[in-house]
Design a protein around this motif. Structure first.
Motif, short mmCIF file in Angstrom:
data_model
loop_
_atom_site.label_atom_id
_atom_site.label_comp_id
_atom_site.label_asym_id
_atom_site.label_seq_id
_atom_site.Cartn_x
_atom_site.Cartn_y
_atom_site.Cartn_z
N TYR A 149 -4.46 -2.09 -5.63
CA TYR A 149 -3.35 -2.12 -6.57
C TYR A 149 -3.86 -2.46 -7.97
O TYR A 149 -4.81 -3.24 -8.13
N THR B 131 1.92 -5.29 2.20
CA THR B 131 0.85 -4.45 2.74
C THR B 131 0.60 -4.78 4.20
O THR B 131 0.26 -3.91 5.00
N VAL C 124 -6.55 -0.63 0.61
CA VAL C 124 -5.61 -0.28 -0.45
C VAL C 124 -5.99 -1.05 -1.70
O VAL C 124 -6.52 -2.17 -1.62
N ASP D 226 3.08 -2.62 6.34
CA ASP D 226 3.20 -1.16 6.29
C ASP D 226 2.38 -0.49 7.37
O ASP D 226 1.72 -1.16 8.16
N ALA E 66 1.14 3.72 -0.38
CA ALA E 66 0.94 2.70 -1.41
C ALA E 66 2.10 2.69 -2.40
O ALA E 66 2.57 1.63 -2.83
N THR F 291 5.15 1.03 -0.80
CA THR F 291 5.00 -0.43 -0.77
C THR F 291 5.27 -1.03 -2.14
O THR F 291 5.99 -2.03 -2.27
N ILE G 154 -7.53 -5.78 0.96
CA ILE G 154 -6.63 -5.37 -0.12
C ILE G 154 -7.32 -5.67 -1.44
O ILE G 154 -7.87 -6.76 -1.64
#
Length: 372
Positions: A148, A369, A146, A372, A289, A292, A68
């Motif tokens: 963020y 995360t 992913v 998911d 994404a 989430t 992540i």
């Protein structure tokens, strides 16, 4: 069931103030990087500095099957404020850093809540839209499942105590261009090739560009410099043009037409050459994404705190990580914080308590995360 999140609000405010006091422009964030390194040392979090530039990448819980990413920008803007030139975080990047440091602190002290490896990117040079690509080229980051990010939003877009799960940034592109012609006496202009005339023709062609879309787009000449004498036809000039489009596909179409316009004017003694080309891709929405992040927002601000993405004419090089394929999925938190009068305006203010909510939202997004 996830445990309630507590963060140290006073430490967030301290980090915000300290980082604001050492604001630095792109690729010169030396004191900023040193402060971030000091805070990570205090937390016992390992990190790597970029070998050829400012900024760093922190890593928590390495070696896990899910990676992540969390990114914050660290640079500021040089602006005139209160009668003198200063370097200011008028885009709120010190808020972003303070929030992300709170996220790092949480997972450093709650390692069992971390569902994978967390890579935290403290990225230089967002304001020049060149930092993200430099991070990617460094090879220190590696692929992300992913990613963020976040940005504080003006009150005109997202209200205080509200947030959006996608910041729908547009694609922006800047061309830096040289145009050359043929000099002559101003009394005999037919013997020369005037770059001012060529630029005027080109600018009119830019204004005539039409795309088959209802989405907003623009091609705008923003700088032009030519000539040093009032009685000589100038044979060299430079200009900049700003392109903006809602999606990356539309930007490709816009660029194609802009190039056609430049080729059409580049004839005979007039030649147009591209000196530079700075791109900031549009957001690439990812449903998973976004979902989430939406759950994370609702958990902190309630159902009324989650708002639909609001169109913006701004851009952010955060989207390079997905555009270049390094991040498989990504989204940016758009954090409402009562920010007025607007971003990039010296003296802008916002509700500092929103930084606490921003940290809690991002912590939740990382924790979710793993589900998911």
């Amino acid at each position: 069931m996830l445990n309630p999140i507590t963060v140290n609000a006073q430490q967030i405010y301290t980090d915000f103030d300290q980082l604001g006091a050492c604001a630095e422009v792109a690729f010169q964030e030396v004191r900023t990087t040193a402060y971030l390194a000091q805070r990570l040392d205090q937390l016992g979090v390992s990190y790597q500095r970029f070998p050829q530039m400012t900024g760093l990448i922190a890593t928590l819980n390495p070696g896990q099957p899910v990676t992540i990413g969390l990114r914050t920008d660290i640079d500021a803007l040089k602006q005139v404020y209160q009668g003198k030139t200063q370097v200011l975080h008028s885009c709120g990047h010190n808020a972003h850093m303070a929030i992300v440091l709170a996220v790092v602190t949480y997972f450093a002290t709650h390692p069992d809540d971390l569902p994978g490896t967390l890579k935290v990117i403290f990225q230089p040079a967002e304001e020049t839209v060149t930092g993200a690509e430099k991070v990617i080229q460094s090879g220190l980051l590696g692929p992300l499942d992913v990613l963020y990010g976040l940005h504080v939003c003006p009150d005109s877009e997202v209200g205080d105590h509200q947030a959006e799960a996608l910041l729908p940034d547009i694609a922006t592109r800047t061309y830096w261009v040289t145009i050359t012609g043929k000099t002559a006496h101003a009394g005999r202009p037919w013997l020369g090739a005037n770059v001012i005339d060529a630029f005027s023709t080109l600018n009119e062609r830019f204004k005539q560009i039409k795309l088959a879309t209802d989405s907003p787009y623009s091609v705008t000449a923003t700088m032009f410099q030519a000539g040093e004498s009032s009685n000589i036809v100038p044979d060299k000039g430079t200009f900049a043009v700003d392109l903006r489009a809602r999606t990356n596909d539309l930007m490709d179409q816009l660029q194609d037409q802009a190039f056609r316009a430049m080729r059409a004017v580049s004839t005979g003694d007039i030649q147009i050459t591209l000196d530079g080309n700075d791109l900031s891709p549009a957001a690439i929405p990812d449903d998973q994404a976004i979902a989430t992040m939406g759950q994370a927002i609702t958990a902190v601000l309630g159902a009324d705190g989650l708002v639909d993405p609001v169109p913006t004419q701004g851009g952010d090089d955060f989207h390079f990580y997905a555009y270049d394929g390094l991040a498989r999925r990504s989204t940016m938190l758009g954090l409402g914080c009562g920010l007025t009068p607007g971003l990039h305006i010296p003296g802008m203010t916002f509700d500092h308590t929103a930084m606490v909510a921003g940290a809690q939202i991002l912590i939740n997004a990382v924790r979710l995360t793993g589900q998911d």
